[in-house]
Design a protein around this motif. Structure first.
Motif, mmCIF file in Angstrom:
data_model
loop_
_atom_site.group_PDB
_atom_site.id
_atom_site.type_symbol
_atom_site.label_atom_id
_atom_site.label_comp_id
_atom_site.label_asym_id
_atom_site.label_seq_id
_atom_site.Cartn_x
_atom_site.Cartn_y
_atom_site.Cartn_z
ATOM 1 N N ASN A 103 0.764 -1.036 0.477
ATOM 2 C CA ASN A 103 0.335 -0.001 -0.448
ATOM 3 C C ASN A 103 0.428 1.383 -0.242
ATOM 4 O OD1 ASN A 103 -2.038 -1.366 0.452
ATOM 5 N ND2 ASN A 103 -2.101 -1.599 2.536
ATOM 6 N N PRO A 104 0.662 2.099 -0.897
ATOM 7 C CA PRO A 104 1.898 3.767 -0.454
ATOM 8 C C PRO A 104 1.357 3.833 1.117
ATOM 9 C CG PRO A 104 -1.244 3.796 -1.815
ATOM 10 C CD PRO A 104 -0.511 2.677 -1.635
ATOM 11 N N ASP A 105 2.375 4.808 0.952
ATOM 12 C CA ASP A 105 2.417 5.685 2.517
ATOM 13 C C ASP A 105 1.035 6.866 2.617
ATOM 14 O OD1 ASP A 105 3.787 7.081 0.832
ATOM 15 O OD2 ASP A 105 5.677 7.300 2.510
ATOM 16 N N LEU A 106 1.216 7.186 3.619
ATOM 17 C CA LEU A 106 0.211 8.616 3.947
ATOM 18 C C LEU A 106 1.341 9.535 2.930
ATOM 19 C CD1 LEU A 106 -2.226 9.582 5.052
ATOM 20 C CD2 LEU A 106 -0.609 10.163 7.557
ATOM 21 N N GLU A 107 1.729 9.984 2.735
ATOM 22 C CA GLU A 107 3.149 11.214 1.979
ATOM 23 C C GLU A 107 1.728 11.400 0.812
ATOM 24 O OE1 GLU A 107 4.401 9.370 4.871
ATOM 25 O OE2 GLU A 107 4.481 11.176 5.923
ATOM 26 N N GLU A 108 2.509 9.900 0.509
ATOM 27 C CA GLU A 108 2.075 10.196 -1.533
ATOM 28 C C GLU A 108 0.909 9.549 -1.230
ATOM 29 O OE1 GLU A 108 2.909 6.065 -4.631
ATOM 30 O OE2 GLU A 108 3.532 6.081 -2.950
ATOM 31 N N SER A 109 -0.329 9.088 -1.142
ATOM 32 C CA SER A 109 -1.412 9.045 -1.682
ATOM 33 C C SER A 109 -1.960 10.752 -0.856
ATOM 34 C CB SER A 109 -2.115 8.721 0.249
ATOM 35 O OG SER A 109 -1.857 7.376 -0.062
ATOM 36 N N GLN A 110 -0.982 11.480 0.156
ATOM 37 C CA GLN A 110 -1.507 13.385 0.101
ATOM 38 C C GLN A 110 -1.064 13.567 -1.547
ATOM 39 O OE1 GLN A 110 -0.364 13.855 4.495
ATOM 40 N NE2 GLN A 110 -1.875 13.826 4.957
ATOM 41 N N ALA A 111 0.315 13.221 -1.628
ATOM 42 C CA ALA A 111 0.331 14.500 -2.386
ATOM 43 C C ALA A 111 -0.521 13.957 -3.378
ATOM 44 C CB ALA A 111 1.607 13.870 -2.743
ATOM 45 N N LYS A 112 -1.208 12.941 -4.159
ATOM 46 C CA LYS A 112 -1.796 12.772 -5.322
ATOM 47 C C LYS A 112 -3.668 12.700 -4.472
ATOM 48 C CE LYS A 112 0.048 7.813 -6.704
ATOM 49 N NZ LYS A 112 -0.218 6.644 -6.265
ATOM 50 N N THR A 113 -3.752 13.160 -3.565
ATOM 51 C CA THR A 113 -4.718 13.528 -3.255
ATOM 52 C C THR A 113 -5.066 15.443 -3.694
ATOM 53 O OG1 THR A 113 -5.780 12.322 -1.458
ATOM 54 C CG2 THR A 113 -6.734 14.364 -1.570
ATOM 55 N N ARG A 114 -3.673 15.889 -3.398
ATOM 56 C CA ARG A 114 -3.575 16.997 -3.761
ATOM 57 C C ARG A 114 -3.841 17.684 -4.906
ATOM 58 N NH1 ARG A 114 0.739 16.836 -0.073
ATOM 59 N NH2 ARG A 114 -0.354 17.114 2.184
ATOM 60 N N LYS A 115 -3.558 16.675 -5.781
ATOM 61 C CA LYS A 115 -3.064 16.828 -7.624
ATOM 62 C C LYS A 115 -4.559 17.118 -7.602
ATOM 63 C CE LYS A 115 1.101 14.858 -8.279
ATOM 64 N NZ LYS A 115 1.449 13.411 -9.064
ATOM 65 N N GLN A 161 -9.221 9.051 -8.119
ATOM 66 C CA GLN A 161 -10.149 9.373 -9.355
ATOM 67 C C GLN A 161 -8.885 10.956 -10.335
ATOM 68 O OE1 GLN A 161 -13.846 11.284 -8.553
ATOM 69 N NE2 GLN A 161 -14.111 11.408 -11.048
ATOM 70 N N GLY A 162 -7.765 11.630 -9.235
ATOM 71 C CA GLY A 162 -7.622 12.361 -9.761
ATOM 72 C C GLY A 162 -8.458 13.446 -10.600
ATOM 73 N N SER A 163 -7.768 14.454 -11.173
ATOM 74 C CA SER A 163 -9.040 15.579 -11.822
ATOM 75 C C SER A 163 -9.899 15.309 -12.925
ATOM 76 C CB SER A 163 -7.916 16.795 -11.699
ATOM 77 O OG SER A 163 -7.416 15.718 -13.389
ATOM 78 N N ALA A 164 -9.778 13.395 -12.881
ATOM 79 C CA ALA A 164 -11.063 13.445 -14.293
ATOM 80 C C ALA A 164 -11.734 13.558 -13.759
ATOM 81 C CB ALA A 164 -10.877 11.781 -14.145
ATOM 82 N N ASP A 165 -12.596 14.615 -14.719
ATOM 83 C CA ASP A 165 -14.490 14.748 -14.424
ATOM 84 C C ASP A 165 -14.533 15.974 -13.449
ATOM 85 O OD1 ASP A 165 -15.154 12.555 -16.611
ATOM 86 O OD2 ASP A 165 -15.886 11.340 -14.730
ATOM 87 N N LYS A 166 -13.168 16.703 -13.567
ATOM 88 C CA LYS A 166 -13.365 17.809 -12.178
ATOM 89 C C LYS A 166 -13.924 18.960 -12.519
ATOM 90 C CE LYS A 166 -10.451 20.634 -9.914
ATOM 91 N NZ LYS A 166 -8.826 21.199 -9.194
ATOM 92 N N ASN A 167 -14.444 19.072 -14.397
ATOM 93 C CA ASN A 167 -15.103 20.262 -15.268
ATOM 94 C C ASN A 167 -16.531 20.110 -14.991
ATOM 95 O OD1 ASN A 167 -14.697 18.273 -16.850
ATOM 96 N ND2 ASN A 167 -14.292 19.450 -18.944
#
Length: 120
Positions: free
Chosen positions: A68-80, A86-92
């Motif tokens: 599993n990814p660590d906390l810092e990696e998960s938080q970095a992906k979440t900030r993007k 989901q990332g930024s998919a369908d953000k618009n």
């Protein structure tokens, strides 16, 4: 006895009309959601791109020996984007204050309706 027969004979067409109206109401109320789908036009491959990207991320994490990814990696992906998966998919397509300024609230709709009804 004769009066009741005449009464029911006179009511029979009304009973038929009520039955027809009820059947039509049931038919159209069950078909209405299908009509609502037709208002949104999309292509079958529209959602495929974002789903393929999500599947690639899932496969990458699943095949990773680190687990599993660590906390810092998960938080970095979440900030993007919206979230780590989901990332930024369908953000618009999402509703947020920046793109909903012209939207009419339920309270405004009710007030407008009451103004129309009361004439004020």
């Amino acid at each position: 006895m004769e009066n009741t027969r005449k009464f029911f004979a006179n009511i029979r067409p009304l009973q038929f009309l009520v039955a027809v109206f009820t059947c039509l109401t049931l038919l159209f109320s069950s078909a209405y959601p299908a009509f609502a789908i037709g208002s949104y036009k999309s292509t079958p491959s529209e959602g495929e791109t974002s789903l393929n990207q999500i599947q690639k991320e899932t496969d990458k994490v699943a095949s990773s020996k680190a687990g599993n990814p660590d906390l810092e990696e998960s938080q970095a992906k979440t900030r993007k984007g919206l979230n780590s998966v989901q990332g930024s998919a369908d953000k618009n397509k999402m509703k947020r204050p920046s793109n909903s300024q012209s939207a009419t609230t339920v309270q405004d709709k009710v007030e407008g309706f009451l103004e129309n009804v009361t004439g004020n």
